[in-house]
Design an enzyme around this catalytic site. Structure first.
Site, mmCIF file in Angstrom:
data_model
loop_
_atom_site.group_PDB
_atom_site.id
_atom_site.type_symbol
_atom_site.label_atom_id
_atom_site.label_comp_id
_atom_site.label_asym_id
_atom_site.label_seq_id
_atom_site.Cartn_x
_atom_site.Cartn_y
_atom_site.Cartn_z
ATOM 1 N N HIS A 180 -5.003 0.859 1.878
ATOM 2 C CA HIS A 180 -6.188 1.517 2.441
ATOM 3 C C HIS A 180 -6.694 0.835 3.712
ATOM 4 C CE1 HIS A 180 -8.539 -1.521 0.229
ATOM 5 N NE2 HIS A 180 -9.563 -1.194 0.991
ATOM 6 N N LYS A 184 -8.567 2.298 7.816
ATOM 7 C CA LYS A 184 -9.847 1.889 8.421
ATOM 8 C C LYS A 184 -9.789 2.125 9.929
ATOM 9 C CE LYS A 184 -10.769 -1.738 4.975
ATOM 10 N NZ LYS A 184 -12.037 -1.493 4.315
ATOM 11 N N HIS A 242 -2.861 -6.087 2.511
ATOM 12 C CA HIS A 242 -3.845 -5.937 3.586
ATOM 13 C C HIS A 242 -3.685 -6.994 4.686
ATOM 14 C CE1 HIS A 242 -5.315 -3.359 0.543
ATOM 15 N NE2 HIS A 242 -6.111 -4.211 -0.077
ATOM 16 N N LYS A 347 -19.058 -11.022 3.018
ATOM 17 C CA LYS A 347 -17.914 -10.112 3.088
ATOM 18 C C LYS A 347 -17.638 -9.825 4.555
ATOM 19 C CE LYS A 347 -16.311 -5.492 1.697
ATOM 20 N NZ LYS A 347 -15.036 -5.760 1.060
HETATM 21 C C1 BG6 Z 1 -8.363 -4.016 -2.898
HETATM 22 C C2 BG6 Z 1 -8.331 -5.214 -3.811
HETATM 23 O O1 BG6 Z 1 -7.070 -3.645 -2.526
HETATM 24 O O2 BG6 Z 1 -9.112 -4.332 -1.733
HETATM 25 C C3 BG6 Z 1 -9.746 -5.676 -4.155
HETATM 26 O O3 BG6 Z 1 -7.639 -4.898 -5.001
HETATM 27 C C4 BG6 Z 1 -10.555 -5.876 -2.902
HETATM 28 O O4 BG6 Z 1 -9.711 -6.872 -4.929
HETATM 29 C C5 BG6 Z 1 -10.461 -4.671 -1.980
HETATM 30 O O5 BG6 Z 1 -11.902 -6.094 -3.285
HETATM 31 C C6 BG6 Z 1 -11.112 -4.949 -0.639
HETATM 32 O O6 BG6 Z 1 -11.161 -3.767 0.098
HETATM 33 P P1 BG6 Z 1 -12.305 -3.525 1.189
HETATM 34 O O7 BG6 Z 1 -11.974 -2.216 1.793
HETATM 35 O O8 BG6 Z 1 -13.604 -3.547 0.444
HETATM 36 O O9 BG6 Z 1 -12.203 -4.687 2.129
#
Ligand code: BG6
Length: 508
Positions: A180, A184, A242, A347
Site C-alpha cells: 500500500h 501513497k 514498504h 509516526k
Molecule cells: C502495514 C503493517 O503493512 O503497514 C503495519 O503491517 C503498519 O504494522 C502499517 O502499522 C503502516 O502503514 P501506514 O500506511 O500507516 O504507514
C-alpha cells in the site's frame, strides 16, 4: 470484484471506504459489483448493513468527507455476500454459480477481480479452488485479475513457493501483489520529483550525496495485533516491503518510460545491486531491538513482552536499523541507513538525502561549529506531506553569522486539505484499469526477500549460538517513546553520522 476475507478488518477499514469514495467520484464502472466472501454466515442485507457502519465510521477519518445516505443506498445495491469455506470445492462451485448469476443480471462485462484479503495461510487453497471452479482464467468477454495482500511469504523459500503456486494458475500479468505504500501520493511523487524536474537528478548520485536515511517510524505499539506481529517482526512487516520499495524508488535509474515493465525493471536493478550481507556479519550492518514500557506520542505503552498475545520470552524485533550498500555506479560508497519501529516518539515516514559538505567551511557558522549539520533534502511521505530543502544562510546583521534555514513545499498548502487520497483507492482503481505499475512483480518480491532472508539467517545463527552457550536470549532494548537503542546510533556514529531527527512545522 470478489473480496475474500470480507468480514475482516481490511475490507471494512480500507476497501469499502475506498470503493465508496471511487463511486462518489464516478470512477467506478456502472456495472461494478462487490461480492464479499467469507466463512461468517451473513445475508446480502446483513453485509450491506455492516458495510454501511464501516464506511460511516472510516470515511471521514480516511477521506475527510461526510457520509451521504442517498449515494450510499445506490452504491449498496451493488454489494452482495456469499458465505463459504476457503478449502472446500463445493463452496467454490457455489461461488462460480453466484458469479455467473451476477454476470448475467448486471452489466459486469464478466470482468473479475479477486482480492485475497485473508490471512496468508489460505492464499494457496483459495487460488487452487478458484482454478478448479473454472474462475481463474479470463471469461471470453472479460478479464480476470488477482490482488494479493501482504504478507507475501515469510522468507525467500516461502515467497518462491507462493509465486510458483500462483504462476501455475495465473499469468504474471493477472497478478497484482499489493504494497500500500506505492499507492501513497507522496511515494508516487518521488518519481515525479526526480524525473519530472531537471534540477535534482544531476546531483542525485555519489558525487553530491554523502548518504541517505530512510525513517519509517510508528508511535503505536503492537496493540492487539500481537498474534500476527510476533510471527513477523519489524523486518518482515515493514522492511521487506514498504522500506525496500522506498529504497528502490529513491535509488532507481530513470525508466525508459512510465509504464509497468520499465519502472519495475529499474526497481529490480536497484534491488539486485543491494550488497547481500554475510549472515555471520549481521551485527555489522543491522541492529534489532525490542521496546520496553514507556510513553510515545502521549500514549502510555506497555512493554512488548507484556503485550497481549506475545510469548513471555519472545525475541521478535520491534525495531530495525540497517546500513545498506548499493553496488552500482550511481551509489557506490553512499550508505543508505534504514530504520523502522513501533513505539517510537512519533509516526513519520521520510527519506532524507544528506549532501556532501563544501570542501572548505570558512564561515563562522553553526554548521562549521557543529559537524552535525549538512545540506539535506527531506521527502516527508507522511504526515505533514512535504518536501524540505535545508541549507545555510547569512543571519542578518553586521556579523557574518551563518544559520541553517529551509525552503519547503507543503502538499496541503499547495493543493488544499483534501489533496491526499488514500492509497487503497489508487491501487484498486489501477487494478481495475489493468495498470500494474504500482504493484510488485515476482522478481521484486523475491529479491527483497533474498536480502532480508540473509539478515534473518544471521539472527537465527546468533540465537542458536547463544542458546548453545546456555544463555538467555535477549535483544537490545529501547523504552517506548525513544528513537531506538544506542546500538542504532552507534551504527551511524561509526561512519561519523547521526540520525536526522524529523522536524515538524516547516522551517527549522
Ligand atoms: C502495514 C503493517 O503493512 O503497514 C503495519 O503491517 C503498519 O504494522 C502499517 O502499522 C503502516 O502503514 P501506514 O500506511 O500507516 O504507514
Amino acid at each position: 470484484m470478489v473480496a475474500f476475507g470480507a468480514s475482516g478488518d481490511l475490507v471494512r477499514r480500507k476497501l469499502l471506504p475506498a470503493l465508496f469514495h471511487l463511486y462518489r467520484q464516478k470512477l467506478l464502472h456502472k456495472g461494478f459489483v462487490l461480492l464479499g466472501y467469507a466463512r461468517t454466515p451473513m445475508s446480502d442485507i446483513e453485509f450491506r448493513n455492516q458495510a454501511r457502519d464501516a464506511v460511516r465510521t472510516h470515511l471521514t477519518e480516511e477521506y475527510g468527507i461526510e457520509f451521504d445516505t442517498h449515494a450510499w443506498d445506490d452504491f449498496a445495491s451493488g454489494l452482495f455476500y456469499q458465505t463459504g469455506s476457503y478449502d472446500e470445492r463445493s463452496s467454490f462451485d457455489a461461488l462460480a454459480l453466484r458469479v455467473a448469476e451476477l454476470d448475467a443480471a448486471l452489466p459486469t462485462q464478466s470482468n473479475h477481480l479477486f482480492y485475497l484479503a485473508t490471512p496468508p495461510n489460505v492464499f494457496e487453497p483459495i487460488t487452487a479452488l478458484l482454478a478448479d471452479a473454472g474462475l481463474s482464467s479470463p471469461h471470453k468477454t472479460g478479464w480476470t485479475r488477482l490482488i494479493v495482500e501482504k504478507p507475501f511469504g515469510h522468507d525467500l523459500p516461502s515467497a518462491q513457493r507462493l509465486n510458483d503456486h500462483l504462476l501455475h494458475i495465473f499469468q504474471e500479468e493477472q497478478i497484482y501483489r499489493i504494497d500500500h505504500y506505492l499507492g501513497k501520493e507522496t511515494v508516487q511523487n518521488i518519481l515525479v520529483f526526480r524525473f519530472g524536474n531537471g534540477i535534482f537528478e544531476p546531483i542525485w548520485n555519489r558525487n553530491y550525496v554523502d548518504h541517505v536515511q530512510i525513517t519509517v517510524s510508528e508511535s503505536l505499539g503492537v496493540g492487539t495485533r500481537g498474534g500476527y506481529y510476533d510471527k513477523s517482526g519489524a523486518i518482515r512487516d515493514m522492511v521487506q516491503n514498504h522500506v525496500m520499495q522506498l529504497v528502490a524508488l529513491t535509488a532507481m535509474e530513470p525508466p525508459v518510460s512510465y509504464d509497468a515493465e520499465s519502472v519495475r525493471n529499474q526497481k529490480v536493478n536497484v534491488l539486485r545491486s543491494i550488497r547481500p550481507i554475510d549472515p555471520l556479519d549481521v551485527n555489522k550492518w543491522v541492529v534489532r531491538a525490542q521496546y520496553t514500557e514507556g510513553t510515545a506520542d502521549g500514549e502510555e505503552i506497555p512493554g512488548y513482552l507484556e503485550s497481549e498475545g506475545i510469548p513471555l520470552l519472545s525475541t521478535t524485533e520491534t525495531y530495525v536499523a540497517w546500513k545498506l550498500e548499493i553496488d552500482n555506479w550511481r551509489w557506490n560508497g553512499v550508505p543508505f541507513y534504514l530504520r523502522t519501529g513501533k513505539a517510537l516518539p512519533t509516526k513519520v515516514t521520510e527519506v532524507n538525502i544528506m549532501f556532501r559538505r563544501p570542501p572548505l567551511m570558512f564561515f563562522n557558522s553553526h554548521a562549521a561549529r557543529s559537524p552535525r549539520v549538512r545540506n539535506s533534502l527531506t521527502l516527508r511521505i507522511q504526515p505533514d506531506e512535504s518536501i524540505i530543502l535545508s541549507f545555510d544562510a547569512k543571519r542578518p546583521g553586521l556579523q557574518l553569522d551563518v544559520e541553517p534555514v529551509s525552503m519547503d513545499f507543503v502538499y496541503n498548502r499547495a493543493f488544499g486539505d483534501s489533496a491526499i487520497s488514500d492509497a487503497y483507492e489508487r491501487l484498486l482503481l489501477d487494478a481495475m484499469l489493468g495498470d500494474s505499475t504500482l504493484f510488485i512483480r515476482r522478481d521484486e518480491t523475491e529479491l527483497a526477500w533474498d536480502r532480508v532472508t540473509n539478515v534473518l539467517d544471521g539472527w537465527a545463527l546468533q540465537d542458536e549460538l547463544i542458546r548453545r552457550r546456555g544463555r538467555a536470549l535477549a535483544l537490545p532494548q529501547y523504552a517506548a517513546g525513544t528513537w531506538g537503542p544506542p546500538e542504532s546510533d552507534e551504527l551511524l556514529a561509526h561512519d561519523g553520522h547521526h540520525w536526522h531527527e524529523p522536524v515538524f512545522g516547516g522551517a527549522r
